[in-house]
Design an enzyme around this catalytic site. Structure first.
Site, mmCIF file in Angstrom:
data_model
loop_
_atom_site.group_PDB
_atom_site.id
_atom_site.type_symbol
_atom_site.label_atom_id
_atom_site.label_comp_id
_atom_site.label_asym_id
_atom_site.label_seq_id
_atom_site.Cartn_x
_atom_site.Cartn_y
_atom_site.Cartn_z
ATOM 1 N N GLY A 138 -4.986 4.951 2.870
ATOM 2 C CA GLY A 138 -5.114 4.069 4.038
ATOM 3 C C GLY A 138 -3.979 4.296 5.024
ATOM 4 O O GLY A 138 -3.568 3.377 5.747
ATOM 5 N N GLY B 147 -4.028 3.249 8.829
ATOM 6 C CA GLY B 147 -4.161 1.848 9.223
ATOM 7 C C GLY B 147 -2.889 1.280 9.834
ATOM 8 O O GLY B 147 -1.875 1.977 9.978
ATOM 9 N N GLN B 148 -2.951 0.003 10.167
ATOM 10 C CA GLN B 148 -1.813 -0.666 10.832
ATOM 11 C C GLN B 148 -0.541 -0.551 9.988
ATOM 12 O O GLN B 148 0.524 -0.190 10.502
ATOM 13 C CB GLN B 148 -2.157 -2.148 11.058
ATOM 14 C CG GLN B 148 -1.090 -2.922 11.813
ATOM 15 C CD GLN B 148 -1.229 -4.439 11.664
ATOM 16 O OE1 GLN B 148 -1.949 -4.920 10.784
ATOM 17 N NE2 GLN B 148 -0.537 -5.174 12.527
ATOM 18 N N ASP C 290 -11.248 10.190 0.009
ATOM 19 C CA ASP C 290 -12.176 9.064 -0.083
ATOM 20 C C ASP C 290 -11.903 8.395 -1.429
ATOM 21 O O ASP C 290 -12.250 8.943 -2.481
ATOM 22 C CB ASP C 290 -13.615 9.606 -0.011
ATOM 23 C CG ASP C 290 -14.639 8.504 -0.199
ATOM 24 O OD1 ASP C 290 -14.239 7.336 -0.377
ATOM 25 O OD2 ASP C 290 -15.845 8.826 -0.180
ATOM 26 N N TYR D 103 -13.585 -10.127 0.902
ATOM 27 C CA TYR D 103 -12.236 -9.549 0.960
ATOM 28 C C TYR D 103 -11.282 -10.341 0.054
ATOM 29 O O TYR D 103 -10.531 -9.778 -0.737
ATOM 30 C CB TYR D 103 -11.765 -9.575 2.419
ATOM 31 C CG TYR D 103 -10.339 -9.141 2.667
ATOM 32 C CD1 TYR D 103 -9.939 -7.836 2.443
ATOM 33 C CD2 TYR D 103 -9.393 -10.044 3.169
ATOM 34 C CE1 TYR D 103 -8.629 -7.433 2.691
ATOM 35 C CE2 TYR D 103 -8.088 -9.653 3.429
ATOM 36 C CZ TYR D 103 -7.712 -8.348 3.189
ATOM 37 O OH TYR D 103 -6.428 -7.955 3.444
ATOM 38 N N LYS E 289 -9.234 -9.266 -3.341
ATOM 39 C CA LYS E 289 -7.779 -9.368 -3.512
ATOM 40 C C LYS E 289 -7.425 -10.087 -4.819
ATOM 41 O O LYS E 289 -6.463 -9.723 -5.488
ATOM 42 C CB LYS E 289 -7.145 -10.072 -2.301
ATOM 43 C CG LYS E 289 -7.167 -9.212 -1.032
ATOM 44 C CD LYS E 289 -6.446 -7.893 -1.258
ATOM 45 C CE LYS E 289 -6.488 -6.948 -0.092
ATOM 46 N NZ LYS E 289 -5.954 -5.609 -0.389
ATOM 47 N N ILE F 208 -0.147 -9.439 9.780
ATOM 48 C CA ILE F 208 0.988 -8.575 10.124
ATOM 49 C C ILE F 208 0.955 -8.283 11.628
ATOM 50 O O ILE F 208 -0.067 -7.857 12.171
ATOM 51 C CB ILE F 208 0.947 -7.252 9.330
ATOM 52 C CG1 ILE F 208 0.877 -7.528 7.817
ATOM 53 C CG2 ILE F 208 2.161 -6.378 9.668
ATOM 54 C CD1 ILE F 208 2.052 -8.286 7.240
#
Ligand code: AKB
Length: 318
Positions: free
Chosen positions: A8, A11-12, A53, A143, A147, A173
């Site tokens: 990932g 991502g951010q 992936d 989601y 988690k 974030i």
């Protein structure tokens, strides 16, 4: 010698974690992995990067073997709002992808796996203020359920199989390098783009939707400091509360108005994201993280806003 894989990485958080890890462990020792999203130039120009992936077991195996990985920061995840719209993809990435990483941890005897959890692991029945580390966890989003799965699986692999799995429950974030996508807390970044570009912003949450948030440098410290913590001191593993600041869209807008007096906010509520925000806590009690690995945040709302505006203005100017 550490050989670290970051999934990932486009991502951010990944976009900032990879450079921070490269600074500490050397450019060649941190492999940035992304599946469909482009990595930043900063990442592709400074060290190894590859397409992975995580839902594909073969991909996970060949990457670990090729780069001789011993530590994984597993950031690949479909965030809250998108997961509600694409359950199948969310299931594949957030459940199957995580399972592959943990199984690979055992197969290759990895030294450590870091998997961020989220405030999404809580739900309507959780105490909202200063949410304790151990509490009711009945999330109402896929989601959030993923988690809780990641926390329980991390703790299971640690206790039953001796795999060193660690994780923090991150809040929203805030950062200026790469924009978040498909989350519920994304407004707290988008509002700064609106303020700098056009002195206005239309918010998809109600003015009083109070949520826990954190500035990116503190999120990077949380992940890296937990990874470095002495294992002997840790009585928890994949489920540490970390707290920094909390505010509502109205309070953030007031802080921005102090810097941009012409700034105007208006509200067009997105029912999906509002219902998700309504199920999340206001603030977390992070005493356990403070005691077990000396966590503490450096930024508050005012210092975060100053730093965001400085950096984002510079970025948008160039
Ligand atoms: C989201 O809004 O989905 C994320 C999170 C709080 O985990 N930023």
């Amino acid at each position: 010698m550490k050989r670290i894989l970051v999934t990932g990485a486009a991502g951010q958080i990944g976009s900032e974690l990879v450079p921070a890890l490269r600074l500490e462990f050397g450019n060649e020792n941190v492999v940035a992995a992304s599946h469909n999203h482009p990595l930043t130039d900063e990442i592709t120009n400074s060290g190894p990067h590859t397409r992975v992936d995580v839902t594909n077991w073969g991909d996970v195996n060949s990457t670990i073997q090729k780069y001789e990985i011993d530590t994984i920061y597993h950031l690949s995840s479909i965030l809250s709002a998108l997961a509600e719209q694409n359950r199948e993809r969310a299931y594949e990435v957030n459940f199957t992808g995580l399972y592959h990483i943990l199984e690979a941890g055992i197969k290759y005897k990895l030294e450590r796996i870091i998997v961020p959890s989220s405030i999404a692991a809580f739900g309507h029945e959780t105490p909202r203020d200063k949410t304790p580390n151990e509490t009711i966890q009945k999330p109402t989003t896929i989601y959030g359920i993923s988690k809780v799965f990641s926390e329980l699986m991390g703790n299971y692999y640690e206790s039953k199989h001796g795999l060193d799995v660690r994780g923090v429950r991150l809040p929203g974030i805030i950062s200026w390098k790469v924009e978040p996508t498909a989350g519920t807390t994304d407004y707290a970044v988008a509002i700064f783009y609106g303020a700098i570009k056009e002195n206005k912003y239309t918010c998809f949450l109600t003015p009083d939707s109070y949520l826990p948030m954190m500035y990116m440098p503190d999120a990077i410290s949380a992940l890296m400091d937990l990874a470095k913590a002495d294992r002997e001191r840790l009585n928890h593993h994949s489920d540490y509360n970390v707290n920094s600041m909390s505010f509502s869209p109205k309070e953030l807008a007031d802080v921005i108005v102090k810097r941009f007096p012409e700034f105007k906010i208006n509200y067009e509520i997105d029912p999906l994201r509002q219902s998700i925000a309504d199920s999340w806590p206001n603030s977390l009690d992070d005493t356990v993280a403070r005691l077990e690995w000396d966590w503490y945040p450096r930024y508050n709302l005012e210092t975060m806003a100053d730093d965001m505006i400085d950096n984002l203005s510079r970025k948008l100017d160039t």
